[in-house]
Design a protein around this motif. Structure first.
Motif, mmCIF file in Angstrom:
data_model
loop_
_atom_site.group_PDB
_atom_site.id
_atom_site.type_symbol
_atom_site.label_atom_id
_atom_site.label_comp_id
_atom_site.label_asym_id
_atom_site.label_seq_id
_atom_site.Cartn_x
_atom_site.Cartn_y
_atom_site.Cartn_z
ATOM 1 N N ALA A 181 0.812 -1.220 0.000
ATOM 2 C CA ALA A 181 0.000 0.000 0.000
ATOM 3 C C ALA A 181 0.844 1.267 0.000
ATOM 4 O O ALA A 181 1.917 1.326 0.604
ATOM 5 N N GLY A 182 0.315 2.292 -0.673
ATOM 6 C CA GLY A 182 0.978 3.588 -0.681
ATOM 7 C C GLY A 182 0.605 4.390 0.551
ATOM 8 O O GLY A 182 -0.419 4.146 1.189
ATOM 9 N N GLY A 183 1.437 5.357 0.891
ATOM 10 C CA GLY A 183 1.165 6.210 2.051
ATOM 11 C C GLY A 183 1.397 5.492 3.368
ATOM 12 O O GLY A 183 2.062 4.456 3.433
ATOM 13 N N GLY A 240 -6.182 3.198 -3.338
ATOM 14 C CA GLY A 240 -5.743 4.566 -3.142
ATOM 15 C C GLY A 240 -5.001 5.122 -4.345
ATOM 16 O O GLY A 240 -5.479 6.027 -5.020
ATOM 17 N N THR A 241 -3.827 4.553 -4.626
ATOM 18 C CA THR A 241 -3.002 5.042 -5.729
ATOM 19 C C THR A 241 -3.763 5.071 -7.048
ATOM 20 O O THR A 241 -3.578 5.972 -7.866
ATOM 21 N N SER A 274 7.165 12.157 7.900
ATOM 22 C CA SER A 274 6.126 12.272 8.929
ATOM 23 C C SER A 274 6.458 11.657 10.282
ATOM 24 O O SER A 274 5.728 11.866 11.242
ATOM 25 N N GLY A 275 7.513 10.866 10.360
ATOM 26 C CA GLY A 275 7.814 10.186 11.613
ATOM 27 C C GLY A 275 7.109 8.844 11.727
ATOM 28 O O GLY A 275 7.258 8.127 12.708
ATOM 29 N N LYS A 276 6.321 8.487 10.707
ATOM 30 C CA LYS A 276 5.631 7.199 10.649
ATOM 31 C C LYS A 276 5.939 6.567 9.299
ATOM 32 O O LYS A 276 5.877 7.247 8.278
ATOM 33 N N PRO A 277 6.259 5.276 9.261
ATOM 34 C CA PRO A 277 6.583 4.637 7.984
ATOM 35 C C PRO A 277 5.456 4.773 6.965
ATOM 36 O O PRO A 277 4.296 4.527 7.267
ATOM 37 N N ALA A 278 5.840 5.185 5.772
ATOM 38 C CA ALA A 278 4.881 5.364 4.680
ATOM 39 C C ALA A 278 5.585 5.042 3.369
ATOM 40 O O ALA A 278 6.787 5.280 3.232
ATOM 41 N N ARG A 279 4.828 4.501 2.419
ATOM 42 C CA ARG A 279 5.426 4.158 1.126
ATOM 43 C C ARG A 279 5.206 5.279 0.120
ATOM 44 O O ARG A 279 4.087 5.737 -0.079
ATOM 45 N N GLY A 280 6.301 5.702 -0.486
ATOM 46 C CA GLY A 280 6.207 6.750 -1.492
ATOM 47 C C GLY A 280 7.349 6.672 -2.479
ATOM 48 O O GLY A 280 8.259 5.847 -2.346
ATOM 49 N N ASP A 320 11.398 17.342 -5.367
ATOM 50 C CA ASP A 320 12.370 16.714 -4.463
ATOM 51 C C ASP A 320 11.965 16.820 -3.001
ATOM 52 O O ASP A 320 12.496 16.091 -2.162
ATOM 53 N N TYR A 321 11.045 17.735 -2.697
ATOM 54 C CA TYR A 321 10.669 17.930 -1.291
ATOM 55 C C TYR A 321 9.172 17.758 -1.067
ATOM 56 O O TYR A 321 8.624 18.229 -0.078
ATOM 57 N N LEU A 322 8.524 17.066 -1.992
ATOM 58 C CA LEU A 322 7.124 16.701 -1.830
ATOM 59 C C LEU A 322 7.034 15.262 -1.322
ATOM 60 O O LEU A 322 7.852 14.424 -1.685
ATOM 61 N N ALA A 323 6.036 14.985 -0.500
ATOM 62 C CA ALA A 323 5.771 13.610 -0.091
ATOM 63 C C ALA A 323 4.868 12.999 -1.153
ATOM 64 O O ALA A 323 3.676 13.281 -1.199
ATOM 65 N N MET A 324 5.436 12.175 -2.018
ATOM 66 C CA MET A 324 4.679 11.629 -3.150
ATOM 67 C C MET A 324 4.350 10.166 -2.882
ATOM 68 O O MET A 324 5.021 9.245 -3.344
ATOM 69 N N TRP A 325 3.298 9.959 -2.092
ATOM 70 C CA TRP A 325 2.914 8.613 -1.683
ATOM 71 C C TRP A 325 2.438 7.808 -2.887
ATOM 72 O O TRP A 325 1.739 8.308 -3.756
ATOM 73 N N SER A 326 2.814 6.541 -2.900
ATOM 74 C CA SER A 326 2.416 5.651 -3.995
ATOM 75 C C SER A 326 2.546 4.209 -3.552
ATOM 76 O O SER A 326 3.456 3.854 -2.798
ATOM 77 N N GLY A 327 1.640 3.365 -4.034
ATOM 78 C CA GLY A 327 1.743 1.940 -3.789
ATOM 79 C C GLY A 327 2.799 1.318 -4.685
ATOM 80 O O GLY A 327 3.433 2.000 -5.500
ATOM 81 N N GLN A 328 2.994 0.006 -4.555
ATOM 82 C CA GLN A 328 4.057 -0.679 -5.280
ATOM 83 C C GLN A 328 3.692 -1.044 -6.711
ATOM 84 O O GLN A 328 4.477 -1.705 -7.382
#
Length: 359
Positions: A181-183, A240-241, A274-280, A320-328
């Motif tokens: 999952a992304g994010g 989501g993605t 964010s301090g919490k694991p997220a996929r991006g 380069d400084y955006l949080a670009m969440w995405s799944g696999q």
């Protein structure tokens, strides 16, 4: 028919497809309404919204559809962070702020848990049909209050144990969120590393362990993923993605472009933003900060510290400084109107079932 499942009946939708409640402005009222009008379940990502913003979003969705929709809320977390940790985090972020032309403001973020309870009251006041939760299980008082109003409740789990806890708490359905999952992932019980279970492995184990309907999530992008999830024991899917790149999505144009052009090896799990694991999708910020990851404060403190960095980067068009969440599974992302995506997804499942019957 494949789309007549326990979940679709409970949620009163034509298709057992849920558009994930992606927070941060992705789930615009236009997106939510379009998804619901197409026969799936649109979901407002209210994680970072104020009560007033959520109220406005609900009103806008209701103006665009008379079909069921939902609101996703983040169960609040209150980490203990020492002043020295905050100072160190700010020092690590200062070079980034400097690159973006920002002032070196050393913040001391405070977590206001009252916002969550205000959001719950808004959900009740405006009679939102469905409410889902991420990052844990809400207090028993909240669950009882929502259920007394007839609200359908959806929990999130990344392990079988978390799914069982969701069922015991009174959730009506539970999302089994795989590591693809992304994010941000919804882990809340035990060590995060041990909750990195893939969707194909997680869904059938959760389905065997609970009696409430299971919603598969993580890496599902087309009809193949939907049908596979149903075969594995899920009663619906959450995507989501797939909806992030639709025309109605509020994701930044650079974020959409990055997902549409990404490959499966471009995503990483990071807590730098964010301090919490997220996929991006990996970018400059992640590469610069990864070596300091263990020094950064936990969610939501780090998330607050990087908020202005992300906003400034968005205004400057600096990916380069955006949080670009995405799944696999970004190779399967599509640039379509949301309603067309829903109908294509359903059509793909129909075709697959037809092929199977022919064999």
């Amino acid at each position: 028919m494949w789309h007549e499942t326990k979940a679709s009946i409970i949620l009163s939708v034509q298709f057992p497809i849920i558009q994930a409640g992606m927070a941060g402005g992705v789930t615009t009222p236009e997106l939510v309404a379009a998804v619901s009008n197409a026969g799936a379940l649109g979901m407002i990502g209210a994680g970072y919204m104020t009560a007033d913003a959520l109220k406005s979003a609900i009103q806008a969705v209701k103006a665009g559809t008379n079909k069921p929709f939902g609101v996703n809320l983040f169960v609040p977390e209150i980490p203990k962070v020492k002043d020295g940790e905050l100072q160190r985090a700010n020092e690590l972020l200062d070079p980034v702020r400097e690159k973006l032309g920002m002032e070196k403001v050393h913040m001391k973020p405070a977590v206001d848990v009252s916002v969550f309870f205000e959001q719950v009251e808004i959900v009740i006041r405006y009679q939102v049909p469905v409410c889902s939760f991420t990052f844990g299980i809400p207090p028993e008082s909240v669950i009882k209050k929502l259920k007394a109003r007839g609200t359908i409740l959806i929990g999130t789990a990344t392990t079988v144990e978390e799914a069982i806890l969701n069922e015991k708490s009174g959730m009506d359905l539970v999302v089994a969120q795989g590591s693809e999952a992304g994010g941000h992932r919804g882990s809340f019980e035990g060590d995060f590393a041990h909750a990195m279970i893939g969707t194909m492995a997680l869904v059938p184990q959760v389905a065997d362990a609970v009696s409430i309907p299971v919603i598969a999530a993580g890496g599902i992008m087309d009809g193949r993923g939907i049908l596979s999830s149903l075969i594995l024991g899920a009663e619906a899917v959450q995507m989501g993605t797939a909806f992030l790149t639709t025309a109605e999505s509020g994701a930044h144009a650079l974020h959409k472009k990055a997902v549409l052009s990404a490959t499966e090896d471009r995503t990483v799990v990071t807590s730098t933003f964010s301090g919490k694991p997220a996929r991006g999708i990996e970018n400059g910020f992640i590469r610069e900060m990864t070596e300091y990851e263990k020094e950064l404060p936990p969610y939501p403190i780090q998330n607050i510290l990087t908020q202005e960095i992300r906003k400034t980067a968005a205004k400057q068009g600096n990916a380069d400084y955006l949080a670009m969440w995405s799944g696999q599974n970004p190779r399967l992302s599509r640039e379509l109107p949301a309603d067309e995506l829903v109908h294509r997804l359903a059509g793909e499942v129909d075709v697959l079932i037809g092929r199977i019957k022919e064999k």
